[in-house]
Design a protein around this motif. Structure first.
Motif, PDB file in Angstrom:
ATOM      1  N   ARG A   5       0.857  -1.193   0.000  1.00 27.12           N
ATOM      2  CA  ARG A   5       0.000   0.000   0.000  1.00 27.12           C
ATOM      3  C   ARG A   5       0.892   1.243   0.000  1.00 27.12           C
ATOM      4  O   ARG A   5       1.839   1.342   0.777  1.00 27.12           O
ATOM      5  N   CYS A  11      -4.374   6.834  -2.053  1.00 28.25           N
ATOM      6  CA  CYS A  11      -4.791   5.453  -1.829  1.00 28.25           C
ATOM      7  C   CYS A  11      -5.882   5.332  -0.767  1.00 28.25           C
ATOM      8  O   CYS A  11      -6.378   4.232  -0.533  1.00 28.25           O
ATOM      9  N   TYR A  15      -8.176   1.814   0.428  1.00 26.24           N
ATOM     10  CA  TYR A  15      -7.901   1.107   1.676  1.00 26.24           C
ATOM     11  C   TYR A  15      -8.709   1.629   2.863  1.00 26.24           C
ATOM     12  O   TYR A  15      -8.623   1.070   3.955  1.00 26.24           O
ATOM     13  N   LEU A  29      -0.927  -5.532   5.486  1.00 30.27           N
ATOM     14  CA  LEU A  29      -0.692  -4.390   4.614  1.00 30.27           C
ATOM     15  C   LEU A  29       0.706  -3.842   4.877  1.00 30.27           C
ATOM     16  O   LEU A  29       1.081  -3.583   6.017  1.00 30.27           O
ATOM     17  N   ASP A  31       3.329  -0.826   3.918  1.00 30.58           N
ATOM     18  CA  ASP A  31       3.417   0.511   3.344  1.00 30.58           C
ATOM     19  C   ASP A  31       4.768   0.756   2.685  1.00 30.58           C
ATOM     20  O   ASP A  31       5.808   0.264   3.141  1.00 30.58           O
ATOM     21  N   TRP A 185      -2.754  -2.283  -9.753  1.00 28.41           N
ATOM     22  CA  TRP A 185      -2.584  -3.330  -8.741  1.00 28.41           C
ATOM     23  C   TRP A 185      -2.252  -4.623  -9.462  1.00 28.41           C
ATOM     24  O   TRP A 185      -2.885  -4.973 -10.470  1.00 28.41           O
TER      25      TRP A 185
END
Length: 275
Positions: A5, A11, A15, A29, A31, A185
């Motif tokens: 992410r 974003c 999310y 997740l 980052d 993605w």
């Protein structure tokens, strides 16, 4: 499963529901800025991630696109900006700082200099997060490519430093007439298809929730960046998080131009299959 992410506010619509527990996603997740996620996907450290559009093209043999999920614009993007002390067409042999955080934005900027502004600047890699662009004096720098939250902050509060500002999404639209896809993605081809489909469904459900709660996400974006809630709302509502036929046309046009210049290998768009 590990899913990448980008911590930028662009974003939030994808999310936001997952972060709030509205949509369940059985994954960790992770980052990272775009180039970091690109590297981690390439190294096989993540199963699914948002990545730069150029990263998919560079390694398309190892990735599967997740359908109907991207970060794109059809006109101004507002967060991929060239800030300059002089007109872009006058930047030949001048220093232009390019963000280390993004592959796609740099590739797009190079195309625009070659084909729209017809200039040959000296590109110098640099950091361009919020703390870098706000605290920097930019001595010896004629222009700077800034992406993500930093572009919104610089555009909202520090425009006096740069009298010439170019929105790369709008410039691409003016040049080609096409939308532009900055990020997609992808899943590793080695990822279990059924697990990837479940994760994809969760991301789509969260995206759909986010698009109906943009005002709430704009407040969160304001709290995170200090940019006004109105500007954040305008920004988020101006992005597209799907991958429609027009967006695919813009994406393949971008790839075609990069292939012609030998900057990416020729390839195909391959999507995660239905189970």
């Amino acid at each position: 499963m590990k899913i990448g992410r980008i911590p930028y506010i662009n974003c939030y619509p994808v999310y936001g529901a997952i972060d709030r527990g509205v949509v369940r996603l059985d994954a960790d997740l992770m980052d990272g800025v775009p180039t970091d996620l690109n590297r981690r996907m390439s190294a096989g450290e993540l199963d699914i991630s948002v990545v730069s559009a150029v990263e998919y093209a560079r390694d398309s043999y190892r990735y599967l696109l997740l359908p109907d999920l991207a970060i794109s614009c059809d006109g101004p993007v507002r967060s991929v900006m060239l800030f300059s002390r002089r007109p872009a067409a006058e930047l030949s042999s001048r220093n232009v700082i390019i963000s280390r955080s993004s592959m796609t934005s740099v590739a797009l900027l190079e195309l625009l200099f070659e084909n729209v502004w017809h200039a040959k600047p000296r590109f110098v890699a640099g950091d361009a997060e919020i703390r870098d662009v706000v605290d920097s004096s930019d001595d010896g720098v004629d222009a700077r490519l800034v992406i993500g939250d930093a572009a919104l902050v610089l555009g909202s509060n520090h425009r006096e430093r740069y009298p010439f500002v170019y929105d790369l999404g709008q410039t691409w639209k003016d040049w080609t007439g096409q939308p532009f896809v900055f990020a997609v993605w992808v899943a590793q081809r080695s990822t279990n298809v059924k697990e990837a489909l479940v994760a994809h469904a969760g991301l789509i459900a969260s995206r759909d929730w986010g698009l109906t709660h943009l005002a709430q996400l704009a407040r969160q974006a304001h709290d995170a960046t200090g940019v006004s809630q109105e500007v954040c709302a305008e920004y988020l509502s101006g992005l597209d998080y799907g991958l429609s036929y027009p967006h695919l046309a813009g994406l393949t046009e971008f790839y075609r131009r990069l292939v012609e210049r030998g900057r990416i290998p020729n390839g195909t768009l391959t999507f995660l299959p239905a189970a």
